[in-house]
Write an enzyme that holds these catalytic residues in place. Structure first.
Site: not given
Lengths: 138, 308
Positions: B101, B129, B80, B51-52
């Site tokens: 995120r 958040h 990498k 959802r975010t």
């Protein structure tokens, strides 16, 4: 117990008893070639007991480290066996690369090039928190 | 460059401004349909999210902008060994704003320190958040019409629940609120949140393990999931995951105008039967999250433009 007086060097006095070794480690005094004495549990009229560190060389000392570990300590600069300067110690607002964040979820645990920075968040209780994850320093 | 990493980065006036813009977007969506025309949002999601990420992307599309994205550490240069700092500098060359995120706490701060464009924290591990809290705030505002004089119950994982800590931080800035902290002993709100936020600001709160006992006084009930990914030990997770399950029986003594919120995803902590109750607001909360992200993207892009 006798420890010789020093000609030119530094005496960190009035260290809270038991914190001398932590200061020794964080100041990196183990890496010095000169004589360094840690005297533990010295009788003190003011503190009851205290630790003292004597460094037999005029080296730069990171007062921020002392302010973080024990803001009540004093730093005396000795020249020609006499006290030439007394430095006041304050709690620093930021600590850079003195201690590491112990939170395994902190970004500093994987990003190796990052400085380990802690900020003073509670002066009354001597609380420092990681700048990145806000975990409290031990 | 202005970024939003944590809720305290936004003043009360700015929160009000975001709420006002979000309300205007809801009332007049056409007015904003081309507001970000020619702008690109980079969504960098190094941790699973439905959802975010979709909310950020939908928000940017509804503002008339475009989205470029990276999902999963395995498909990016992070695999990498590229540092966050280098990723931030590189993405700054492609996009106008970043939503990130990452599982590591403090990662969004590092990205913001190195990017030359605004960064929005879309969740950095268990730390913060802020856009979820913005969704929570708009939901509270739309359901209650105010941020003051509310009794707010928080239930479930109050230890690792970053949305809980942010909501406490946000709502304790308004007058007359009271918190009821409902959790098993092992998942209580950390002492630093109680000490540094609630006690320091003189906010009344009580701690209990009894959800039904606390229910009659609540204006808002914020349910949370016990998150498997926050535990190092699977045994602890299994022992605690079913601590609180909200069902119609437990709601029988609740106020008729209670607002039930949940940051989602839900596992089983709210019975599906509750979804049909008018007090269930968690899907409205999802929609509100999109509006607040739209408002935030607009604000940060405008500020960045003014800086240049």
């Amino acid at each position: 117990m006798n420890i010789d007086s020093i000609h030119n060097g530094i005496v960190i006095d009035h260290i809270t008893a038991g914190k001398g070794m932590k200061l020794y480690e964080l100041l990196g005094l183990d890496k010095l070639d000169c004589s360094v004495a840690i005297i533990k549990n010295v009788h003190s009229g003011k503190l009851g007991k205290k630790d003292i560190i004597k460094i037999d060389a005029d080296i730069p000392v990171d007062v921020d480290v002392i302010g973080f570990v024990d803001p009540g300590a004093t730093v005396n600069i000795i020249k020609d066996e006499k006290l030439s300067e007394k430095r006041n110690i304050e709690m620093p607002n930021r600590l850079v690369n003195v201690i590491k964040c112990k939170n395994p979820r902190c970004i500093t645990s994987t990003e190796q090039e990052l400085d380990h920075i802690f900020k003073l968040t509670d002066r009354a209780n001597n609380v420092y928190r990681c700048l990145y994850c806000e975990t409290k320093a031990n | 460059m202005r970024s939003v990493i944590d809720i305290p980065d936004l003043s009360l006036d700015e929160l009000k401004e975001l709420i006002d813009v979000a309300m205007d977007i809801i009332a007049n969506p056409q007015k904003y349909a081309e507001a970000c025309h020619g702008k690109k949002l980079a969504t960098l999601f190094f941790e699973p999210s439905t959802r975010t990420r979709m909310s950020f992307e939908a928000a940017m599309y509804e503002l008339g902008g475009n989205v470029i994205s990276v999902t999963g550490a395995g498909t990016s240069s992070a695999a990498k060994g590229e540092s966050m700092a280098d990723t931030a500098k590189t993405v700054s060359c492609y996009a106008d704003i970043i939503a990130v995120r990452h599982p590591k706490e403090g990662s969004a701060y590092v990205m913001a320190q190195n990017a030359t464009i605004p960064v929005i924290n879309g969740g950095d591990g268990g730390h913060s958040h802020p856009t979820q809290t913005l969704a929570d705030l708009l939901t509270i505002y739309r359901e209650k019409g105010r941020f003051e004089g509310l009794t707010i119950g928080l239930c479930g994982d109050l230890k690792f629940g970053r949305t809980v800590h942010s909501l406490i931080q946000a709502m304790s800035r308004y007058n007359g609120n009271k918190f009821v902290l409902i959790s098993p002993e092992e998942l209580k709100v950390p002492s630093y949140v109680k000490k540094d936020v609630l006690q320091q600001r003189g906010i009344p709160y009580e701690q209990t393990t009894d959800l039904e006992g606390a229910m009659p006084q609540l204006d808002i009930l914020y349910m949370t999931r016990v998150q498997r990914e926050r535990f190092f030990n699977e045994e602890d997770y299994l022992r605690l995951k079913d601590s609180y399950i909200l069902n119609m029986e437990k709601l029988k003594n609740a106020k008729p105008d209670l607002a039930i919120l949940h940051p989602l995803p839900r596992v089983n902590e709210i019975s599906v039967a509750v979804d049909n109750d008018p007090r269930a607001c968690y899907f409205k909360q999802v929609l509100n999250g999109k509006y607040m992200r739209m408002a935030l993207i607009l604000k940060l892009l405008k500020e960045a433009q003014n800086e240049h």
